[in-house]
Design a protein around this motif. Sequence first.
Motif, PDB file in Angstrom:
ATOM      1  N   ILE A 303       0.856  17.030   9.709  1.00 56.28           N
ATOM      2  CA  ILE A 303       1.511  15.473   9.953  1.00 56.28           C
ATOM      3  C   ILE A 303       0.768  14.412   9.263  1.00 56.28           C
ATOM      4  N   LYS A 304      -0.513  14.597   9.332  1.00 49.42           N
ATOM      5  CA  LYS A 304      -1.810  13.902   8.603  1.00 49.42           C
ATOM      6  C   LYS A 304      -1.348  14.069   7.007  1.00 49.42           C
ATOM      7  N   GLY A 305      -1.302  15.259   6.798  1.00 50.19           N
ATOM      8  CA  GLY A 305      -1.127  15.530   5.172  1.00 50.19           C
ATOM      9  C   GLY A 305       0.181  14.796   4.700  1.00 50.19           C
ATOM     10  N   PHE A 306       0.964  14.721   5.439  1.00 48.24           N
ATOM     11  CA  PHE A 306       2.416  13.949   5.113  1.00 48.24           C
ATOM     12  C   PHE A 306       2.061  12.458   4.999  1.00 48.24           C
ATOM     13  N   SER A 307       1.715  11.774   6.388  1.00 50.83           N
ATOM     14  CA  SER A 307       1.411  10.303   6.448  1.00 50.83           C
ATOM     15  C   SER A 307       0.254   9.834   5.582  1.00 50.83           C
ATOM     16  N   ASP A 308      -0.753  10.463   5.568  1.00 50.80           N
ATOM     17  CA  ASP A 308      -2.120   9.956   5.066  1.00 50.80           C
ATOM     18  C   ASP A 308      -2.164  10.250   3.591  1.00 50.80           C
ATOM     19  N   GLY A 309      -1.423  11.241   2.983  1.00 54.42           N
ATOM     20  CA  GLY A 309      -1.627  11.520   1.610  1.00 54.42           C
ATOM     21  C   GLY A 309      -0.962  10.488   0.714  1.00 54.42           C
ATOM     22  N   TRP A 310      -1.383  10.474  -0.501  1.00 58.37           N
ATOM     23  CA  TRP A 310      -0.925   9.329  -1.576  1.00 58.37           C
ATOM     24  C   TRP A 310       0.144   9.757  -2.255  1.00 58.37           C
ATOM     25  N   PHE A 311       1.037   8.987  -2.860  1.00 55.41           N
ATOM     26  CA  PHE A 311       1.857   9.333  -3.576  1.00 55.41           C
ATOM     27  C   PHE A 311       1.402  10.000  -5.107  1.00 55.41           C
ATOM     28  N   VAL A 312       0.799   9.050  -5.711  1.00 57.14           N
ATOM     29  CA  VAL A 312       0.052   9.301  -6.921  1.00 57.14           C
ATOM     30  C   VAL A 312      -1.293   8.588  -7.111  1.00 57.14           C
ATOM     31  N   PRO A 313      -2.359   8.779  -7.725  1.00 52.50           N
ATOM     32  CA  PRO A 313      -3.729   8.142  -7.620  1.00 52.50           C
ATOM     33  C   PRO A 313      -3.491   6.531  -8.039  1.00 52.50           C
ATOM     34  N   THR A 314      -2.492   6.203  -8.683  1.00 49.33           N
ATOM     35  CA  THR A 314      -2.520   4.613  -8.769  1.00 49.33           C
ATOM     36  C   THR A 314      -1.762   4.054  -7.689  1.00 49.33           C
ATOM     37  N   MET A 315      -1.581   4.630  -6.455  1.00 51.56           N
ATOM     38  CA  MET A 315      -0.801   3.974  -5.326  1.00 51.56           C
ATOM     39  C   MET A 315      -1.513   4.608  -3.933  1.00 51.56           C
ATOM     40  N   PRO A 316      -2.694   3.781  -3.744  1.00 52.81           N
ATOM     41  CA  PRO A 316      -3.639   4.073  -2.684  1.00 52.81           C
ATOM     42  C   PRO A 316      -2.612   3.821  -1.358  1.00 52.81           C
ATOM     43  N   ASP A 317      -2.843   4.789  -0.831  1.00 55.45           N
ATOM     44  CA  ASP A 317      -2.200   4.819   0.668  1.00 55.45           C
ATOM     45  C   ASP A 317      -2.639   4.097   1.760  1.00 55.45           C
ATOM     46  N   LEU A 318      -1.983   2.976   2.344  1.00 49.07           N
ATOM     47  CA  LEU A 318      -2.324   2.281   3.454  1.00 49.07           C
ATOM     48  C   LEU A 318      -2.692   2.910   4.670  1.00 49.07           C
ATOM     49  N   ASN A 319      -3.461   2.452   5.288  1.00 47.15           N
ATOM     50  CA  ASN A 319      -3.711   2.935   6.871  1.00 47.15           C
ATOM     51  C   ASN A 319      -3.383   1.757   7.778  1.00 47.15           C
ATOM     52  N   GLN A 320      -1.898   2.045   8.294  1.00 47.90           N
ATOM     53  CA  GLN A 320      -1.381   0.807   9.269  1.00 47.90           C
ATOM     54  C   GLN A 320      -1.926   0.922  10.628  1.00 47.90           C
ATOM     55  N   ARG A 321      -2.513   2.242  10.741  1.00 54.25           N
ATOM     56  CA  ARG A 321      -3.195   2.202  12.210  1.00 54.25           C
ATOM     57  C   ARG A 321      -4.383   1.258  12.276  1.00 54.25           C
ATOM     58  N   ASN A 322      -4.797   0.374  11.236  1.00 54.76           N
ATOM     59  CA  ASN A 322      -5.754  -0.592  11.334  1.00 54.76           C
ATOM     60  C   ASN A 322      -4.779  -1.754  11.650  1.00 54.76           C
ATOM     61  N   PRO A 323      -5.102  -2.288  13.054  1.00 58.72           N
ATOM     62  CA  PRO A 323      -4.295  -3.251  13.716  1.00 58.72           C
ATOM     63  C   PRO A 323      -4.041  -4.468  12.621  1.00 58.72           C
ATOM     64  N   HIS A 324      -5.024  -4.993  12.117  1.00 58.39           N
ATOM     65  CA  HIS A 324      -5.144  -6.171  11.070  1.00 58.39           C
ATOM     66  C   HIS A 324      -4.270  -5.919   9.826  1.00 58.39           C
ATOM     67  N   LEU A 325      -4.274  -4.717   9.272  1.00 63.63           N
ATOM     68  CA  LEU A 325      -3.362  -4.385   8.222  1.00 63.63           C
ATOM     69  C   LEU A 325      -2.091  -4.390   8.778  1.00 63.63           C
ATOM     70  N   ALA A 326      -1.750  -3.929   9.971  1.00 59.19           N
ATOM     71  CA  ALA A 326      -0.362  -3.686  10.575  1.00 59.19           C
ATOM     72  C   ALA A 326       0.189  -5.005  10.640  1.00 59.19           C
ATOM     73  N   ASN A 327      -0.682  -5.983  11.171  1.00 63.85           N
ATOM     74  CA  ASN A 327      -0.313  -7.592  11.343  1.00 63.85           C
ATOM     75  C   ASN A 327      -0.040  -8.155   9.934  1.00 63.85           C
ATOM     76  N   TYR A 328      -0.838  -7.812   8.950  1.00 63.95           N
ATOM     77  CA  TYR A 328      -0.661  -8.199   7.617  1.00 63.95           C
ATOM     78  C   TYR A 328       0.634  -8.100   7.166  1.00 63.95           C
ATOM     79  N   LEU A 329       1.188  -6.707   7.335  1.00 63.08           N
ATOM     80  CA  LEU A 329       2.253  -6.321   6.642  1.00 63.08           C
ATOM     81  C   LEU A 329       3.695  -6.872   7.576  1.00 63.08           C
ATOM     82  N   ILE A 330       3.453  -7.063   8.840  1.00 65.01           N
ATOM     83  CA  ILE A 330       4.623  -7.497   9.689  1.00 65.01           C
ATOM     84  C   ILE A 330       4.794  -8.798   9.228  1.00 65.01           C
TER      85      ILE A 330
END
Length: 646
Positions: A303-330
């Motif tokens: 599950i972690k390997g799917f959700s937390d892995g990046w697409f490509v090195p130029t696309m850093p994968d966001l951790n939306q479990r951080n509530p401030h980042l979640a709020n930012y995106l919402i």
Amino acid sequence: MPKRNRVTNDSGHKKIQKRAIPLLLSCITTFPLFSVQSSANSGIDVYPPNWWVGMQNSNVELMLYGDDVADDTVSIAIGDVRVKHSQALDSENYLFVTLDTSNVSAQELVIRLTDSDGTTRDFTYTLEKRAQGSASREGFGPQDAIYLIAPDRYANGNVENDNVKGYGDPADRSFKGGRHGGDIQGIVDNLNYIQDMGFTQIWTMPMLENAMDKYSYHGYSTTDYYKIDPRFGSNDDFIALSTEAKSKGLGIIMDMVLNHIGSNHLWMKDTPSHNWINNNGKFVGTTHKREALHDPHAIASDIKGFSDGWFVPTMPDLNQRNPHLANYLIQNAIWWVESAGLSGIRVDTYSYPDKAFLSQWTNRIMDEYPNFNIVGEEWSVNPAITAYWQAGSHRHDDYDSALPSVMDFPLQAAVVEALSNDESWNSGFISVYETLATDFLYGDPNNLVIFPDNHDMSRIFTQLGHDKDKWNMAMTLLLTTRGIPQVFYGTEILMGNEGSEDHGIIRSDFPGGWPSDNDKNAFTGHGLTDDERWAQQRVKGLLQLRKSHPLQFRGLLKHFAPENGVYTYIREANVDSASGADKSNTNQSDKILVILNKKPVDLPLNKYAEVLSTHQTLTRVSDGISFKTTDTLSLPAMSASVFIVQ
Ligand code: CA
């Protein structure tokens, strides 16, 4: 490095005075020692750059970015909102400030940051009044048809912005992976074509800033969530596009990326906190094994390997479990809906962000806009997987999703399979029949977005071996069966990608969109081949049918099991749900009959008495020829026939 710069700025001052209310002026007079600046001039960047009063959720969390802002105390120098909370993370240059806007009116605030040594920085922040009807806005729906545009490849309406100072990846139309110069103005210039074809919604690939060194044209590597890339235009240009489109009956669907950013985003240079980017900010590829999210036998690491892995090195994968980042995106999504008057959102790589976050994100947006629509891209051909994300679907667990729509990849694959394989008891049209039979999995099958192709796969003409009869069958089916059809620009003129799966080729320039396109112009029809012109007219005819019969396309689908290579279905208004207003529609009792057949066939129409019994005449949409329901139809091989039954 000087820590503070509090020099009075004339433009900042003027901004205050221009919008000033008497109280504000008196405050400035009373306290001549402090100078108020707009956030840009105070050295503080604020996200979101403004907000609104009267939102369902009265809290707004501001991300402040500025030199050494983390240890500052926040207060309201002018204005009647309350600072509810302020929170620093790891970087000394970010501060997250929650304002409570409940029961306040629109106003310009002055927010004050005070350092431990007593020095202050002030900046203005505007709480605006919402546009009338904003909360009750209606999202795209089953009566609509969506036109998908790659903005860089559609039309170049402003050659002046092809290259912009400070941005790399210079325009090069001869390079398939380069920027070709298409822009917002190019879409505005051609809204009449889009409207005239019969589309009612436009989904553009993302147009937010992608300040990447190369391959930036596609827009999926965001480097600023609040800024349209200047090579497409400005934020004001995007808002103007939306306003102009709306005046022509066209909604704008914004493509949003919640899963990842572009590696040139500020967050990679100055990361707000250690857990902002998945895998400690280092590239680890996603497994793409989405099944792990649903699999009762899944190992946690998958599950972690799917959700937390990046697409490509130029696309850093966001951790939306951080509530401030979640709020930012919402809040970013709400900000664009509110600012640009959107009629919908398409979410890229839908299942890849944190699953609990997706629940939160969809619920927050649908709380603000209960009649809105959002479609998620879940690239699985298994309806059990795609259905899982749609609101109201049956699930094996208690997951709460408020996502109204998903992309119907299963049906897309089934249509290609149906037309690529010979008919037998278990191949051919049965693929489509079986796929639609699993619609019981979905919360709302009519609200799925269906498509022959898109920007990430071979064009349908190529997928079907450049066979225009098969193209016609696929397009006819996908513009008349249940769901909300989406057509990729160029598919209406048989664009293909023979011999290449390269995305840059799939997303080739639309002919006529560039000033030098003298030989061929799909907007005017000049230089199109007979086949291309025929295809364009075919799509237009079917889109016009959708426009004249919205109740039928919002209504029911009844299909007959395929038999001897013939697949037949009808669309009819759902009388149970027809409101009083709908009854004024004179063609409410019409039915739309669609017959797809592979071999030449003589079809006695009484075969369909079950659905046609109360009707007498059929009018074929392509040529206007009428038939009686007692006639026998002679259909040539590989035909896609659509009739209005009265
Ligand atoms: Ca341009």
